[in-house]
Design a protein around this motif. Structure first.
Motif, PDB file in Angstrom:
ATOM      1  N   GLU A 111       0.765  -1.209   0.022  1.00  0.00           N
ATOM      2  CA  GLU A 111       0.003   0.125   0.057  1.00  0.00           C
ATOM      3  C   GLU A 111       0.791   1.194  -0.074  1.00  0.00           C
ATOM      4  O   GLU A 111       1.876   1.382   0.675  1.00  0.00           O
ATOM      5  CB  GLU A 111      -0.832  -0.026   1.475  1.00  0.00           C
ATOM      6  CG  GLU A 111      -1.520   1.306   1.301  1.00  0.00           C
ATOM      7  CD  GLU A 111      -2.446   1.442   2.808  1.00  0.00           C
ATOM      8  OE1 GLU A 111      -2.670   2.647   3.065  1.00  0.00           O
ATOM      9  OE2 GLU A 111      -2.606   0.381   3.281  1.00  0.00           O
ATOM     10  N   HIS A 159      -3.551   4.588  -1.845  1.00  0.00           N
ATOM     11  CA  HIS A 159      -4.750   4.723  -1.126  1.00  0.00           C
ATOM     12  C   HIS A 159      -4.708   6.262  -0.730  1.00  0.00           C
ATOM     13  O   HIS A 159      -3.481   6.586  -0.335  1.00  0.00           O
ATOM     14  CB  HIS A 159      -4.638   3.744   0.328  1.00  0.00           C
ATOM     15  CG  HIS A 159      -5.698   4.476   1.427  1.00  0.00           C
ATOM     16  ND1 HIS A 159      -7.128   4.039   1.276  1.00  0.00           N
ATOM     17  CD2 HIS A 159      -5.661   5.369   2.379  1.00  0.00           C
ATOM     18  CE1 HIS A 159      -7.929   4.454   2.422  1.00  0.00           C
ATOM     19  NE2 HIS A 159      -7.136   5.599   2.895  1.00  0.00           N
ATOM     20  N   SER A 177      -6.666   4.635  -7.736  1.00  0.00           N
ATOM     21  CA  SER A 177      -6.673   4.264  -6.502  1.00  0.00           C
ATOM     22  C   SER A 177      -7.307   2.892  -6.237  1.00  0.00           C
ATOM     23  O   SER A 177      -8.217   2.726  -6.921  1.00  0.00           O
ATOM     24  CB  SER A 177      -7.112   5.256  -5.566  1.00  0.00           C
ATOM     25  OG  SER A 177      -8.429   5.671  -5.798  1.00  0.00           O
ATOM     26  N   SER A 179      -8.327   2.432  -2.961  1.00  0.00           N
ATOM     27  CA  SER A 179      -9.227   2.928  -2.017  1.00  0.00           C
ATOM     28  C   SER A 179      -9.213   4.259  -1.605  1.00  0.00           C
ATOM     29  O   SER A 179      -7.963   5.067  -2.174  1.00  0.00           O
ATOM     30  CB  SER A 179      -9.140   2.084  -0.798  1.00  0.00           C
ATOM     31  OG  SER A 179      -7.823   1.854  -0.234  1.00  0.00           O
ATOM     32  N   THR A 361      -5.005  -2.656   1.012  1.00  0.00           N
ATOM     33  CA  THR A 361      -5.828  -1.472   1.401  1.00  0.00           C
ATOM     34  C   THR A 361      -6.910  -1.341   0.710  1.00  0.00           C
ATOM     35  O   THR A 361      -7.885  -0.845   1.474  1.00  0.00           O
ATOM     36  CB  THR A 361      -4.958  -0.212   0.398  1.00  0.00           C
ATOM     37  OG1 THR A 361      -5.625   0.903   1.079  1.00  0.00           O
ATOM     38  CG2 THR A 361      -5.015  -0.243  -0.819  1.00  0.00           C
TER      39      THR A 361
END
Length: 828
Positions: A111, A159, A177, A179, A361
């Protein structure tokens, strides 16, 4: 601050243990639990955690990338944000960003957590100058660009935590992305007042942050949020914040984790001497969050903000996740609090009989069914790191991903994006009032139930019509009176509208020879009125090839058509360049065909996928042969109504921005309204007024098209949440009032024969309308919703229907020039 009584705490804990739904008062009482009652509450929370997550506690191995520490806000407890004088550079460079990500990649991180201040370019000239020098109009544009580089060069999953975002900005960043997140912190407006910790911080206003969380839900973005415990909020306000998060998740199912974070006082801040929450107070907040949010929500507490003994108690209080933990970078928000080692976390977790596992993530429940949560470009990077059980592949080192198509390299945007306006807080379904056989907004209910004196109404209608006949502006109350006209008053309304029609355009009734091409019915937006859209896995889904689209255009040209009208679903896997390819295919096969294509929703989709502005996207479409755009996707230009009708469609302000941009480029459009569902005449008047204001400024609308809601197969109707479309009288009023309100602005008012049928259209053409629409050839969308009037009208049928009401038929182009010669005879 009054404390809950022991009896109320005991009762609330007992009800929580029995699985009862808790009121706000009872939830507040839980937050006062201490001693034995706290132990009982934590036992309830722990059992709920095991019910939803078993004996697995997760974490995400991440690198922390502080893209910029500049921020336009001034939170009184923050040491992350710094003034320019304390920074060597306003932003990390792309190479620095990739360098941090690459170092993390080599250590097994998956991440890339981007954290940054809110819109520093709006406070600090040095920030806007730094961005402009590199071709970026905003911090969020720059964030998008470096996120792509991280994906391409390291394979880490971004993220994004950039603060408050508009619907459009969220839509753009979703493409780069896995998240996103924003801490709600608190839903208390009191803390934004003078003397509060959020005073002077426009991005910490609760309604603004809640709107970002809700817009993320509308866009199906896996989202992180949470509360900050101990910044001056009361237990009541803490409970209200948890309820606000729960309510949004219940509506959109997109909140993947909720962080319960304890305030830590930091030297050098305005709150350096503020008391931190006591251990029991914080544990009560964590356990209450688990009870409120339920067994399946991921509840997290940062492990570096608690000592080892407290971490054991956090597990007892119901957390199932430790959040992002970095083996490389510090917690830049709390740099004084180092991360515990993963070995220490694993030992703590094991001491409570659980196993520590690495996750991505994006949580497994979203990653394993990526539609609609992941855009097409993000699916491969996520799949490369995803284990079969939805967690991370342990020990795997991410690899660079060919995220960007090699032949598509768009320059950064140079036009800053603006916030969508609209209501500060989203509409809640529990605020709906039920009236008759459909759910109604307050304004709808008030309209239906208001008593109107017949004599007063007749006088109001006569006054409004006398103004209209003299081409004088009529007020909103006048327009609303016209929408109540019945009997002789309705006849008078229709006569006046028809007289205005005759003055504006004469006795011709026009139509265009055209063909609809719905190139795909795959769509993930989730409009509740649509029966056309399918998921890609559905048996009836389809996507036409470029040759099939071109074949249909060539057939239409041979039949005499001058226009193809092309729209499709918002397909998650088609690239933004597909729109250009469609135009090119038609232009290559039928060079003289007018292409009327791509609603504002499709423009938004293409532009955000490519990371370019609406202007750039429309310019590229125009270069590939686009002539005009349909003004569909408007429905009702009122966000309260829109969010009932559609989950993830663009807000009203964004629709207007795209249409104005097209008009500014010389690309004209139609304008529409879809009515007769959960709306009422006050919405209709506001909508038509807005269309009129745009036309007054741009002159770009070719026509206004009222589209009555087709209810038969619409999900919102089948669920009992909308009424069964507009009545015939309402259709008469809509077309007639539109003629009056748009007098002198838009000369053409069109009827929809597909939705209304020929006989009804003939009546409406004598009540202010002057255009019959198009031959359509293969009309699909209305037919799937339940329209019963066919998929094709021939020119001969149009001519017969028009002459039957004593008017003259005329074949037109898309922009209302007349067609003659070979085209007309060929289509006859």
């Amino acid at each position: 601050m009054p404390q809950a009584t022991p009896q109320s705490v005991r009762r609330a804990v007992g009800r929580a243990g029995s699985g009862k739904a808790l009121s706000l008062d009872e939830t507040e009482a839980l937050l006062w639990a201490r001693g034995d009652e706290l132990d009982r509450l934590m036992d309830v929370a722990s059992r709920l955690r095991e019910l939803g997550h078993g004996r697995v506690v997760t974490y995400s191995r991440k690198v922390f990338i502080p893209l910029t520490m500049l921020c336009r806000d001034h939170c009184h407890y923050c040491t992350f944000a710094k003034p320019p004088a304390k920074l060597e550079h306003p932003f990390l460079t792309p190479d620095e960003v990739v360098g941090i990500a690459e170092a993390g990649r080599r250590m097994g991180c998956k991440e890339a957590l981007f954290t940054l201040g809110d819109r520093p370019e709006e406070r600090y000239p040095i920030a806007s100058e730094w961005l402009a020098h590199r071709g970026y109009g905003s911090t969020l544009e720059y964030l998008r660009a470096v996120a792509i580089r991280v994906i391409e060069e390291t394979g880490l999953l971004p993220h994004l935590n950039p603060g408050v975002m508009s619907y459009e900005e969220l839509a753009r960043l979703k493409h780069v992305s896995a998240s996103m997140g924003i801490m709600l912190e608190t839903s208390s407006d009191r803390l934004s007042q003078r003397g509060g910790p959020h005073f002077g911080s426009p991005d910490k206003v609760p309604a603004v942050r809640l709107r970002t969380i809700e817009d993320a839900g509308r866009l199906a973005i896996p989202f992180t949020t949470g509360i900050l415990v101990g910044i001056g909020e009361t237990p009541r306000e803490r409970a209200e914040s948890l309820f606000a998060i729960r309510d949004l998740h219940r509506r959109y199912r997109h909140v993947q984790e909720v962080i319960v974070q304890n305030f830590r006082a930091k030297p050098g801040t305005a709150m350096q001497h503020a008391p931190e929450p006591a251990d029991e107070e914080f544990l009560a907040a964590v356990a209450t969050a688990r009870v409120v949010l339920g067994p399946h929500m991921s509840v997290q507490a940062p492990p570096n903000l608690s000592d080892p003994e407290q971490r054991l108690r956090l597990l007892d209080a119901g957390i199932n996740d430790w959040g992002g933990v970095s083996p490389l970078t510090p917690d830049h928000v709390n740099p004084e609090k180092p991360w515990p080692t993963l070995e220490a976390l694993a030992a703590t977790t094991s001491e409570r009989g659980s196993t520590l596992r690495e996750r991505l993530t994006i949580y497994g429940r979203y990653a394993t069914r990526p539609d609609p949560y992941l855009t097409s470009k993000m699916r491969a990077p996520v799949a490369a790191l995803l284990a079969a059980d939805g967690l991370a592949v342990e020990g795997q080192i991410p690899q660079p991903v060919a995220w960007q198509d090699p032949d598509v390299r768009w320059k950064p945007r140079t036009i800053s994006m603006t916030f969508a306006k609209g209501p500060d807080a989203g509409l809640r379904e529990d605020a709906l009032a039920v009236y008759g056989d459909f759910d109604a907004l307050d304004v709808t209910r008030e309209w239906i139930t208001r008593d109107v004196h017949p004599e007063r109404l007749d006088a109001d209608v006569k006054r409004a019509l006398s103004k209209a006949e003299a081409h004088l502006p009529i007020s909103d109350p006048d327009a609303l009176a016209l929408f109540r006209a019945e009997g002789p008053a309705l006849d008078a309304l229709c006569r006046t509208a028809d007289d205005l029609r005759a003055e504006a355009v004469g006795d011709e009734v026009t139509y265009v020879v055209n063909r609809n091409i719905n190139f795909t019915n795959v769509c993930y937006v989730g409009c509740r009125f649509c029966a056309f859209a399918q998921r890609e896995v559905d048996a009836e889904s389809y996507t036409l090839t470029l040759d099939q689209v071109a074949d249909r255009a060539q057939e239409a040209w041979a039949w005499g058509a001058t226009e193809v009208c092309m729209q499709g679903g918002i397909h998650p896997d088609l690239p933004g360049t597909f729109y250009f390819d469609l135009l090119g295919a038609i232009r290559a096969r039928t060079p003289r065909m007018h292409i009327h294509a791509f609603s504002p929703m499709e423009v938004l989709n293409g532009a955000t996928k490519l990371g370019i502005s609406y202007r750039e996207f429309l310019q590229e479409c125009h270069a590939h042969g686009l002539g005009t755009i349909p003004g569909t996707a408007a429905e009702i230009l009122d966000d309260d109504v829109r969010w009932l009708l559609t989950k993830g469609k663009l807000p009203a302000d964004t629709w207007e921005e795209i249409v104005r941009t097209a008009h500014g480029l010389g690309i004209r459009s139609s304008s529409t309204i879809m009515f007769g569902h959960v709306d009422a005449p006050p919405h209709w008047v506001a909508h038509i007024r807005r269309i009129g204001r745009i036309q007054q400024d741009t002159g770009g609308f070719t026509e206004f098209v009222p589209l009555p809601f087709v209810h038969q197969n619409a999900p919102i109707y089948l669920a009992g949440k909308a009424r069964a479309g507009a009545t015939f009288e309402e259709n008469l009023r809509m077309h007639a009032v539109a003629r009056i309100l748009l007098d002198g602005l838009i000369p053409n008012v069109q009827v929809s024969w597909v939705k209304l049928g020929i006989e009804a259209c003939q009546s409406i053409l004598q009540a202010g309308a002057n255009d019959f629409g198009g031959t359509l050839m293969e009309e699909t969308i209305s037919r799937m919703a339940g329209a019963e009037w066919g998929i094709l009208m021939t020119p001969d049928q149009f001519d017969d229907a028009i002459r039957a009401i004593g008017r003259s038929p005329a074949v037109r182009t898309t922009t209302y020039d007349r067609v003659g010669g070979a085209r007309t005879s060929q289509s006859a």
